[in-house]
Design a protein around this motif. Structure first.
Motif, PDB file in Angstrom:
ATOM      1  N   GLN A 132      28.600  22.753 -28.707  1.00 20.07           N
ATOM      2  CA  GLN A 132      27.979  21.821 -27.753  1.00 20.07           C
ATOM      3  C   GLN A 132      28.993  21.294 -26.731  1.00 20.07           C
ATOM      4  O   GLN A 132      28.712  20.342 -26.019  1.00 20.07           O
ATOM      5  CB  GLN A 132      27.337  20.666 -28.522  1.00 20.07           C
ATOM      6  CG  GLN A 132      26.200  21.128 -29.422  1.00 20.07           C
ATOM      7  CD  GLN A 132      25.665  20.016 -30.307  1.00 20.07           C
ATOM      8  OE1 GLN A 132      26.283  18.945 -30.456  1.00 20.07           O
ATOM      9  NE2 GLN A 132      24.511  20.259 -30.909  1.00 20.07           N
ATOM     10  N   ARG A 133      30.190  21.913 -26.733  1.00 21.68           N
ATOM     11  CA  ARG A 133      31.250  21.544 -25.788  1.00 21.68           C
ATOM     12  C   ARG A 133      31.709  20.090 -25.932  1.00 21.68           C
ATOM     13  O   ARG A 133      32.162  19.478 -24.969  1.00 21.68           O
ATOM     14  CB  ARG A 133      30.810  21.793 -24.326  1.00 21.68           C
ATOM     15  CG  ARG A 133      30.434  23.220 -24.039  1.00 21.68           C
ATOM     16  CD  ARG A 133      31.674  24.043 -23.665  1.00 21.68           C
ATOM     17  NE  ARG A 133      31.382  25.445 -23.458  1.00 21.68           N
ATOM     18  CZ  ARG A 133      31.468  26.382 -24.413  1.00 21.68           C
ATOM     19  NH1 ARG A 133      31.846  26.062 -25.626  1.00 21.68           N
ATOM     20  NH2 ARG A 133      31.207  27.640 -24.155  1.00 21.68           N
ATOM     21  N   ARG A 134      31.592  19.537 -27.123  1.00 18.19           N
ATOM     22  CA  ARG A 134      32.115  18.187 -27.378  1.00 18.19           C
ATOM     23  C   ARG A 134      33.536  18.351 -27.934  1.00 18.19           C
ATOM     24  O   ARG A 134      33.736  18.368 -29.138  1.00 18.19           O
ATOM     25  CB  ARG A 134      31.191  17.436 -28.349  1.00 18.19           C
ATOM     26  CG  ARG A 134      29.857  17.057 -27.731  1.00 18.19           C
ATOM     27  CD  ARG A 134      28.981  16.262 -28.679  1.00 18.19           C
ATOM     28  NE  ARG A 134      28.420  17.084 -29.728  1.00 18.19           N
ATOM     29  CZ  ARG A 134      28.690  16.942 -31.032  1.00 18.19           C
ATOM     30  NH1 ARG A 134      29.509  16.014 -31.442  1.00 18.19           N
ATOM     31  NH2 ARG A 134      28.117  17.728 -31.923  1.00 18.19           N
ATOM     32  N   ILE A 135      34.493  18.521 -27.015  1.00 14.88           N
ATOM     33  CA  ILE A 135      35.857  18.914 -27.390  1.00 14.88           C
ATOM     34  C   ILE A 135      36.518  17.859 -28.293  1.00 14.88           C
ATOM     35  O   ILE A 135      37.116  18.202 -29.319  1.00 14.88           O
ATOM     36  CB  ILE A 135      36.734  19.120 -26.127  1.00 14.88           C
ATOM     37  CG1 ILE A 135      36.024  19.994 -25.102  1.00 14.88           C
ATOM     38  CG2 ILE A 135      38.125  19.639 -26.501  1.00 14.88           C
ATOM     39  CD1 ILE A 135      36.129  21.457 -25.281  1.00 14.88           C
ATOM     40  N   ALA A 136      36.401  16.583 -27.914  1.00 12.35           N
ATOM     41  CA  ALA A 136      37.080  15.530 -28.693  1.00 12.35           C
ATOM     42  C   ALA A 136      36.509  15.465 -30.103  1.00 12.35           C
ATOM     43  O   ALA A 136      37.253  15.319 -31.080  1.00 12.35           O
ATOM     44  CB  ALA A 136      36.928  14.181 -27.985  1.00 12.35           C
ATOM     45  N   ASP A 137      35.174  15.590 -30.214  1.00 10.23           N
ATOM     46  CA  ASP A 137      34.563  15.559 -31.551  1.00 10.23           C
ATOM     47  C   ASP A 137      34.993  16.774 -32.360  1.00 10.23           C
ATOM     48  O   ASP A 137      35.254  16.683 -33.568  1.00 10.23           O
ATOM     49  CB  ASP A 137      33.029  15.550 -31.436  1.00 10.23           C
ATOM     50  CG  ASP A 137      32.524  14.225 -30.910  1.00 10.23           C
ATOM     51  OD1 ASP A 137      33.265  13.228 -31.007  1.00 10.23           O
ATOM     52  OD2 ASP A 137      31.404  14.185 -30.379  1.00 10.23           O
ATOM     53  N   HIS A 138      35.088  17.956 -31.707  1.00  2.00           N
ATOM     54  CA  HIS A 138      35.537  19.176 -32.385  1.00  2.00           C
ATOM     55  C   HIS A 138      36.929  18.956 -32.982  1.00  2.00           C
ATOM     56  O   HIS A 138      37.177  19.265 -34.149  1.00  2.00           O
ATOM     57  CB  HIS A 138      35.552  20.335 -31.382  1.00  2.00           C
ATOM     58  CG  HIS A 138      36.290  21.537 -31.868  1.00  2.00           C
ATOM     59  ND1 HIS A 138      35.794  22.360 -32.849  1.00  2.00           N
ATOM     60  CD2 HIS A 138      37.508  22.051 -31.531  1.00  2.00           C
ATOM     61  CE1 HIS A 138      36.663  23.331 -33.094  1.00  2.00           C
ATOM     62  NE2 HIS A 138      37.704  23.159 -32.310  1.00  2.00           N
ATOM     63  N   ARG A 139      37.825  18.394 -32.148  1.00  2.00           N
ATOM     64  CA  ARG A 139      39.203  18.172 -32.603  1.00  2.00           C
ATOM     65  C   ARG A 139      39.224  17.214 -33.804  1.00  2.00           C
ATOM     66  O   ARG A 139      39.929  17.434 -34.783  1.00  2.00           O
ATOM     67  CB  ARG A 139      39.997  17.591 -31.429  1.00  2.00           C
ATOM     68  CG  ARG A 139      41.483  17.731 -31.524  1.00  2.00           C
ATOM     69  CD  ARG A 139      42.132  16.968 -30.420  1.00  2.00           C
ATOM     70  NE  ARG A 139      41.534  15.624 -30.325  1.00  2.00           N
ATOM     71  CZ  ARG A 139      41.658  14.825 -29.274  1.00  2.00           C
ATOM     72  NH1 ARG A 139      42.309  15.220 -28.222  1.00  2.00           N
ATOM     73  NH2 ARG A 139      41.111  13.623 -29.276  1.00  2.00           N
ATOM     74  N   ASP A 140      38.403  16.165 -33.729  1.00  2.00           N
ATOM     75  CA  ASP A 140      38.381  15.170 -34.811  1.00  2.00           C
ATOM     76  C   ASP A 140      37.872  15.795 -36.121  1.00  2.00           C
ATOM     77  O   ASP A 140      38.445  15.576 -37.190  1.00  2.00           O
ATOM     78  CB  ASP A 140      37.470  13.990 -34.445  1.00  2.00           C
ATOM     79  CG  ASP A 140      38.054  13.156 -33.316  1.00  2.00           C
ATOM     80  OD1 ASP A 140      39.164  13.491 -32.849  1.00  2.00           O
ATOM     81  OD2 ASP A 140      37.399  12.190 -32.886  1.00  2.00           O
ATOM     82  N   TRP A 141      36.785  16.588 -36.041  1.00  2.00           N
ATOM     83  CA  TRP A 141      36.226  17.200 -37.264  1.00  2.00           C
ATOM     84  C   TRP A 141      37.163  18.236 -37.849  1.00  2.00           C
ATOM     85  O   TRP A 141      37.272  18.402 -39.064  1.00  2.00           O
ATOM     86  CB  TRP A 141      34.832  17.784 -37.011  1.00  2.00           C
ATOM     87  CG  TRP A 141      33.789  16.713 -36.960  1.00  2.00           C
ATOM     88  CD1 TRP A 141      33.053  16.336 -35.866  1.00  2.00           C
ATOM     89  CD2 TRP A 141      33.382  15.851 -38.029  1.00  2.00           C
ATOM     90  NE1 TRP A 141      32.227  15.292 -36.198  1.00  2.00           N
ATOM     91  CE2 TRP A 141      32.403  14.977 -37.515  1.00  2.00           C
ATOM     92  CE3 TRP A 141      33.748  15.721 -39.363  1.00  2.00           C
ATOM     93  CZ2 TRP A 141      31.785  13.999 -38.292  1.00  2.00           C
ATOM     94  CZ3 TRP A 141      33.152  14.742 -40.145  1.00  2.00           C
ATOM     95  CH2 TRP A 141      32.178  13.897 -39.612  1.00  2.00           C
ATOM     96  N   MET A 142      37.884  18.951 -36.951  1.00  2.00           N
ATOM     97  CA  MET A 142      38.854  19.938 -37.448  1.00  2.00           C
ATOM     98  C   MET A 142      40.023  19.252 -38.143  1.00  2.00           C
ATOM     99  O   MET A 142      40.544  19.753 -39.139  1.00  2.00           O
ATOM    100  CB  MET A 142      39.372  20.821 -36.312  1.00  2.00           C
ATOM    101  CG  MET A 142      38.500  22.022 -36.058  1.00  2.00           C
ATOM    102  SD  MET A 142      38.278  23.027 -37.570  1.00  2.00           S
ATOM    103  CE  MET A 142      37.320  24.382 -36.954  1.00  2.00           C
ATOM    104  N   LEU A 143      40.415  18.082 -37.617  1.00  2.00           N
ATOM    105  CA  LEU A 143      41.508  17.352 -38.275  1.00  2.00           C
ATOM    106  C   LEU A 143      41.070  16.940 -39.688  1.00  2.00           C
ATOM    107  O   LEU A 143      41.829  17.093 -40.657  1.00  2.00           O
ATOM    108  CB  LEU A 143      41.905  16.119 -37.463  1.00  2.00           C
ATOM    109  CG  LEU A 143      43.116  15.381 -38.043  1.00  2.00           C
ATOM    110  CD1 LEU A 143      44.416  16.068 -37.653  1.00  2.00           C
ATOM    111  CD2 LEU A 143      43.158  13.934 -37.623  1.00  2.00           C
ATOM    112  N   ARG A 144      39.837  16.449 -39.818  1.00  2.00           N
ATOM    113  CA  ARG A 144      39.318  16.071 -41.149  1.00  2.00           C
ATOM    114  C   ARG A 144      39.257  17.306 -42.054  1.00  2.00           C
ATOM    115  O   ARG A 144      39.645  17.260 -43.214  1.00  2.00           O
ATOM    116  CB  ARG A 144      37.917  15.457 -41.022  1.00  2.00           C
ATOM    117  CG  ARG A 144      37.913  14.126 -40.297  1.00  2.00           C
ATOM    118  CD  ARG A 144      36.515  13.549 -40.218  1.00  2.00           C
ATOM    119  NE  ARG A 144      36.513  12.311 -39.463  1.00  2.00           N
ATOM    120  CZ  ARG A 144      35.994  12.169 -38.237  1.00  2.00           C
ATOM    121  NH1 ARG A 144      35.409  13.176 -37.627  1.00  2.00           N
ATOM    122  NH2 ARG A 144      36.062  11.008 -37.611  1.00  2.00           N
TER     123      ARG A 144
END
Ligand code: HEM
Length: 205
Positions: A132-144
């Motif tokens: 969905q091109r939500r880059i910041a959310d992608h980065r946060d979920w990948m960190l978790r």
């Protein structure tokens, strides 16, 4: 900057050591412990999927967290990201199948089962976010997700530590099945909150 580099280097070293261990016990029969031998006998598909999937996820994930690699080679980052997701899917589904038979019983089984669900869930949410091109959310979920992958490292630090402290395996193992990942997730949450407070990015989730 120096502290961050050192922390990343230490994390990558431990991640690659655990990946090497998992590959070694998968390929070399003589290196298998009785527990690993039993897993290969009772659930061969889960054992292969878990050890090889886990090894790829923890090694590739370490490289994915390197900011310079991510910024300099975005195409490589995208490909390694796909490899990480497939590896987590294999390792996580296999872990779900293995968790009910975990050593020492129901508390350990629930701890590993909950970890597997959170591992698969955070990774799936990271994939949905990037689609969905939500880059910041992608980065946060990948960190978790990667904080949970690193449970494979923390577990292997806590187990010998508990033995050195003289705690019986029957007590230590069920506790470590939870302690190997809940603090990792809390640490990731703390890092994200600190980062968001610093950058003041508007959040969408
Ligand atoms: C993060 C989610 C993970 C879950 C839920 C999980 C779950 C499990 C479970 C239930 C077992 C069997 C334990 C027993 O029978 O008592 C196990 C063993 C094992 N797992 Fe994982 N695991 C995870 C991540 C990883 C990763 C990333 C690796 C990296 C390679 C890994 C490598 C291993 C190895 C090598 C064993 C065999 C036991 C040993 O020799 O230490 N696991 N895991």
């Amino acid at each position: 900057m120096l502290v961050r580099r050192f922390a990343w280097g230490l994390m990558a070293l431990l991640a690659f050591a655990v990946a090497g261990y998992a590959i070694a016990i998968s390929l070399v029969d003589d290196l298998r412990t009785p527990l690993v031998r039993q897993l290969f006998e009772l659930q061969p598909w889960s054992a292969w999927g878990h050890f090889l999937g886990g090894a790829v996820a923890i090694a590739v994930g370490a490289l994915q967290t390197h900011t310079m690699l991510r910024n300099r080679w975005p195409a490589l980052h995208r490909w390694m990201g796909r490899v990480y997701v497939v590896a987590v899917a294999a390792g996580g589904l296999a872990a779900l199948a293995m968790a009910p038979q975990a050593s020492t019983g129901v508390v350990a089984a629930l701890g590993f089962g909950a970890l597997a669900v959170c591992w698969l869930g955070t990774t799936a949410l990271a994939v949905i976010a990037i689609r969905q091109r939500r880059i910041a959310d992608h980065r946060d979920w990948m960190l978790r997700s990667y904080a949970l992958t690193l449970a494979a490292v923390t577990l292997r630090l806590y187990l010998p530590a508990s033995q050195i402290a003289g705690i019986s395996f029957l007590i230590a193992y069920p506790a470590i099945a939870w302690l190997c990942w809940v603090p990792n997730l809390l640490a990731a949450e703390w890092m994200l909150r600190t980062r968001h407070a610093r950058t003041m990015l508007p959040r969408t989730a």
